[in-house]
Design a protein around this motif. Structure first.
Motif, short mmCIF file in Angstrom:
data_model
loop_
_atom_site.label_atom_id
_atom_site.label_comp_id
_atom_site.label_asym_id
_atom_site.label_seq_id
_atom_site.Cartn_x
_atom_site.Cartn_y
_atom_site.Cartn_z
N ALA A 87 0.54 -1.08 0.02
CA ALA A 87 -0.08 0.01 -0.06
C ALA A 87 1.07 1.28 0.01
N GLU A 88 0.38 2.60 -0.73
CA GLU A 88 0.95 3.56 -0.52
C GLU A 88 0.44 4.29 0.38
N TRP A 89 1.36 5.40 1.13
CA TRP A 89 0.75 6.10 2.01
C TRP A 89 1.34 7.58 1.86
N ARG A 90 0.27 8.55 2.35
CA ARG A 90 0.85 9.90 2.65
C ARG A 90 0.56 10.61 3.74
N ALA A 91 1.06 11.20 4.33
CA ALA A 91 1.15 12.24 5.61
C ALA A 91 0.76 13.27 5.42
N VAL A 92 -0.72 13.84 5.38
CA VAL A 92 -0.89 14.99 4.87
C VAL A 92 -1.98 15.81 5.90
N ASP A 93 -2.03 17.18 5.79
CA ASP A 93 -2.89 17.77 6.59
C ASP A 93 -4.08 18.16 5.51
N LEU A 94 -5.10 17.38 5.70
CA LEU A 94 -6.26 17.88 4.52
C LEU A 94 -6.69 19.28 4.61
N CYS A 95 -6.63 19.92 5.58
CA CYS A 95 -6.81 21.54 5.61
C CYS A 95 -5.99 22.41 5.17
N ASP A 96 -4.69 21.86 4.48
CA ASP A 96 -3.76 22.54 3.70
C ASP A 96 -3.93 22.30 2.50
N THR A 97 -4.25 23.35 1.64
CA THR A 97 -4.51 23.28 0.27
C THR A 97 -3.42 22.72 -0.73
N ASP A 98 -2.12 23.16 -0.34
CA ASP A 98 -1.15 22.35 -1.34
C ASP A 98 -1.10 21.01 -0.89
N ALA A 99 -1.24 20.64 0.37
CA ALA A 99 -0.84 19.27 0.67
C ALA A 99 -2.12 18.34 -0.13
N ARG A 100 -3.29 18.93 0.23
CA ARG A 100 -4.36 18.22 -0.40
C ARG A 100 -4.11 18.06 -1.85
N GLN A 101 -3.62 19.33 -2.73
CA GLN A 101 -3.36 18.94 -4.02
C GLN A 101 -2.27 17.77 -4.30
N ARG A 102 -1.16 17.76 -3.44
CA ARG A 102 -0.32 16.64 -3.71
C ARG A 102 -1.08 15.51 -3.53
N LEU A 103 -1.83 15.42 -2.55
CA LEU A 103 -2.46 14.14 -2.36
C LEU A 103 -3.49 13.75 -3.77
N VAL A 104 -4.04 14.79 -4.32
CA VAL A 104 -4.77 14.27 -5.43
C VAL A 104 -3.99 13.97 -6.58
N GLU A 105 -2.72 14.51 -6.64
CA GLU A 105 -1.83 14.06 -7.98
C GLU A 105 -1.25 12.53 -7.67
N ALA A 106 -1.20 12.29 -6.27
CA ALA A 106 -0.78 10.95 -5.88
C ALA A 106 -1.91 9.94 -6.30
#
Length: 261
Positions: A53-72
């Motif tokens: 499994a892949e994983w990403r540690a992100v703060d979903l309230c952070d716009t940039d972090a959320r966009q990086r998650l969408v790219e992943a």
């Protein structure tokens, strides 16, 4: 539903229900992208799963972090989004810090809606896709001691209904699943003791995870978990005064425990 063919972005994966969902999905062979705030917990969970499994540690309230998650998610060709991230607060509303209200709405509502919106082009481009929103019984029944949480889950329920109807002419399926009280870290010993004194049943995260997957398999667009909670949801919609009177009898007990929270 062939879970082994699904590529799933699961938020809140380091929490109680999210972790149970990850394990249940992995046992069914799904490919997972796990998202949460705690990298150590995510790595430990990924190591425990029976499939990679892949994983990403992100703060979903952070716009940039959320966009990086969408790219992943785009790189992994995700075809299912499970919104399980959320926070809770037990206590009387007039004693809740304003920043706690803001943080709860930011994660439970705003970040969840914005992530879903950002994921929609990817999901709509697939032959078939799914959005699963984890709500709460308190999204349909306003409960003393949980005013802000009830507001956030009521918003998620309304969002799920509206989005499902907006996407009715697409191959994107929208599900809303509402657990009742669950034994997770969000509910501390005070809440557990309160539920025991009031006779409120509590499910394990594993029970909730299995019920969520069954709801998707059965194409249930909205499902409330537990009995008599399902009955109370119906009563609250038709004759809310009955529920008002029932909860009024619990109020003194709730207030007493809220003072300890």
């Amino acid at each position: 539903m062939h879970w082994s063919e699904r590529r799933i972005l699961l938020t809140g994966a380091s929490g109680g229900i999210g972790r149970a969902l990850a394990l249940a999905l992995a046992r069914r062979g799904a490919r997972l992208l796990l998202a949460g705030r705690k990298p150590t917990a995510l790595q430990a969970l990924a190591d425990e799963l029976p499939v990679p499994a892949e994983w990403r540690a992100v703060d979903l309230c952070d716009t940039d972090a959320r966009q990086r998650l969408v790219e992943a998610a785009r790189e992994l060709d995700i075809d299912m989004l499970i919104n399980a991230a959320g926070v809770n607060h037990f206590g009387l509303f007039d004693a809740q810090p304003p920043e706690s209200v803001s943080e709860m709405i930011a994660l439970n509502v705003t970040a969840t809606l914005q992530l879903t919106q950002a994921m929609l082009p990817l999901l709509k481009a697939d032959d078939e896709a799914w959005i699963v929103n984890l709500g709460s019984t308190f999204g349909a029944i306003g409960y003393p001691g949980y005013a802000s949480y009830c507001a956030s889950k009521a918003a998620l329920r309304g969002f799920s209904q509206a989005l499902r109807r907006e996407l009715a002419d697409t191959r994107v399926h929208v599900h809303y699943v509402a657990p009742r009280a669950t034994r997770t870290a969000m509910n501390d010993v005070t809440v557990d003791t309160l539920n025991a004194e009031l006779g409120n049943a509590m499910d394990s995260p594993e029970q909730v995870a299995d019920a969520v997957l069954r709801a998707v398999e059965q194409r249930a667009v909205e499902r409330h978990l537990g009995w008599p909670e399902r009955l109370f949801v119906r009563l609250n919609a038709v004759v809310p005064g009955v529920v008002d009177r029932a909860l009024r009898r619990q109020l003194a007990t709730i207030q007493r425990f809220a003072g300890r929270a």
